[in-house]
Enzyme design. Structure first.
Site, PDB file in Angstrom:
ATOM      1  N   SER A 160       0.849  -1.138  -0.019  1.00 25.51           N
ATOM      2  CA  SER A 160      -0.172  -0.045   0.009  1.00 25.51           C
ATOM      3  C   SER A 160       0.840   1.266  -0.034  1.00 25.51           C
ATOM      4  CB  SER A 160      -0.716  -0.046   1.357  1.00 25.51           C
ATOM      5  OG  SER A 160      -1.504   1.201   1.573  1.00 25.51           O
ATOM      6  N   TYR A 185      -1.930   0.183  10.297  1.00 26.53           N
ATOM      7  CA  TYR A 185      -2.095  -0.443   8.923  1.00 26.53           C
ATOM      8  C   TYR A 185      -0.880  -0.509   8.178  1.00 26.53           C
ATOM      9  CZ  TYR A 185      -3.682  -0.994   4.253  1.00 26.53           C
ATOM     10  OH  TYR A 185      -3.752  -1.502   2.975  1.00 26.53           O
ATOM     11  N   LYS A 187       2.115  -3.236   6.594  1.00 29.16           N
ATOM     12  CA  LYS A 187       2.474  -3.623   5.092  1.00 29.16           C
ATOM     13  C   LYS A 187       3.858  -3.481   5.110  1.00 29.16           C
ATOM     14  CE  LYS A 187      -1.625  -4.395   3.531  1.00 29.16           C
ATOM     15  NZ  LYS A 187      -1.963  -5.475   2.856  1.00 29.16           N
TER      16      LYS A 187
END
Ligand code: UDP
Length: 329
Positions: free
Chosen positions: A119, A143, A147
């Protein structure tokens, strides 16, 4: 090379389901693994389906002994930034620990090609846009950190175990299957374009604009929206790259065009012909003002050519899906 057999983890979700369809259309053999926590069984349009959770290591072991996969594509992760701040344990467990289970099953069974859904969140607040891949990685929420952690794990697994990977750093995935068979079905939905279209169709009362006081021309955040079909084509190219013996890499996937939230709302009004009620709302925590990709590397090294690279195509397909979901088309 004989027909590749690809394991698509998270193939019942938004991007994964489009990927399964594209792989099948291109003659690959596909097994989907999904726990259906957020995905839909009926979104998996073909191939074999296996209901299992990545936390279930014996189930993973059985799957990898029953099939000799040529490659694994991994779409299964939690994706809500705000939730990741409130419930980091959920994100580290699913997005990191469960991914490790998958990677370890691959290593134990000699499967050496991995395509990872990363991402733009790995960059955090970029110091400039467009963002190239070598921009510093300073994720600003759990989050994004999950990643980036997996990307770093993949470097170590290549070094130690020869596991080759391509990490694809999506900017803002959007749009729907141009044939109308698949689309975005997040519940709850948090993404801008489907929420605007729910307001246009009457499924929602309004669209909230999160912040008008950013340092951008109209004060709203700028994002690089990329069509789900173009994302899937990049995965297919990454698969070919690995099947041909290519090296591990990370690539940005975006069109290099930034659109503000207000511009997206206006485009949706024009395309749908509907009035869309706007409500001003405070900034959402953790939103960088501008995220725009420099995807030169994917174009050069994978030969990626986004074909549905205009906002109108993205909104048109998403609108067709919204109307279909409501039974009005
Ligand atoms: N956004 C908004 N209202 C909404 C949802 C999103 O104004 O109801 C804004 C959000 O603040 C961001 C942009 O739209 O600037 C894209 O958000 P989205 O959640 O779709 O994707 P993200 O950029 O977080 O990956």
């Amino acid at each position: 090379m004989p027909t590749p057999l690809v394991l698509v983890v998270g193939g019942a979700g938004y991007i994964g389901s489009h990927m399964v369809k594209l792989l099948l259309q291109q003659g690959c053999n596909v097994v989907t693994l999904d726990n259906l926590s957020t995905g839909y069984r009926d979104a998996v349009v073909g191939g074999e389906f296996r209901l299992a959770d990545l936390a279930d290591q014996p189930a993973l072991g059985r799957l990898f002994t029953q099939h000799r996969f040529d490659a694994v594509m991994h779409f299964a992760s939690f994706i809500q930034v705000g939730e990741s701040v409130k419930e980091p344990a959920k994100y580290y467990e699913n997005n990191v620990t469960n991914t490790l289970n998958l990677l370890n099953a691959m290593v134990a069974n000699g499967v050496k090609r991995f395509i990872f859904s990363s991402s733009a969140a790995v960059y955090g607040n970029p110091h400039s846009v467009p963002i190239p891949e070598d921009h510093p990685k300073n994720p600003i929420n759990p989050y994004g950190r999950t990643k980036w952690m997996v990307e770093q794990i993949l470097e170590d697994y290549d070094h130690a175990y020869g596991l080759k990977s391509v990490s694809l750093r999506y900017f803002n995935a959007a749009g729907a299957d141009p044939e109308g068979q698949l689309g975005e079905r997040h519940e709850p939905e948090t993404h801008l374009i489907p929420l605007i279209l729910r307001a246009a169709s009457g499924r929602a009362q309004d669209i909230k604009i999160f912040g008008r006081d950013y340092d951008t021309p109209d004060g709203t955040c700028i994002r690089d929206y990329v069509h789900v079909t173009d994302l899937c084509e990049a995965h297919r190219l990454a698969l070919d790259h690995l099947l041909e013996g290519g090296a591990s890499a990370a690539h940005n996937l975006g069109n290099g065009n930034g659109f503000s939230v207000a511009e997206v709302v206006n485009a949706a009004k024009r395309i749908t012909g509907r009035d869309i009620k706007i409500t001003e709302a405070p900034r959402r925590e953790g939103d960088p003002p501008r995220l725009v990709a420099d995807a030169t590397r994917a174009r050069k090294e994978l030969g990626w050519q986004p074909r549905l690279n205009d906002l109108d195509a993205i909104i048109n397909h998403a609108w067709a899906w919204e109307r279909r979901s409501l039974g009005t088309s």
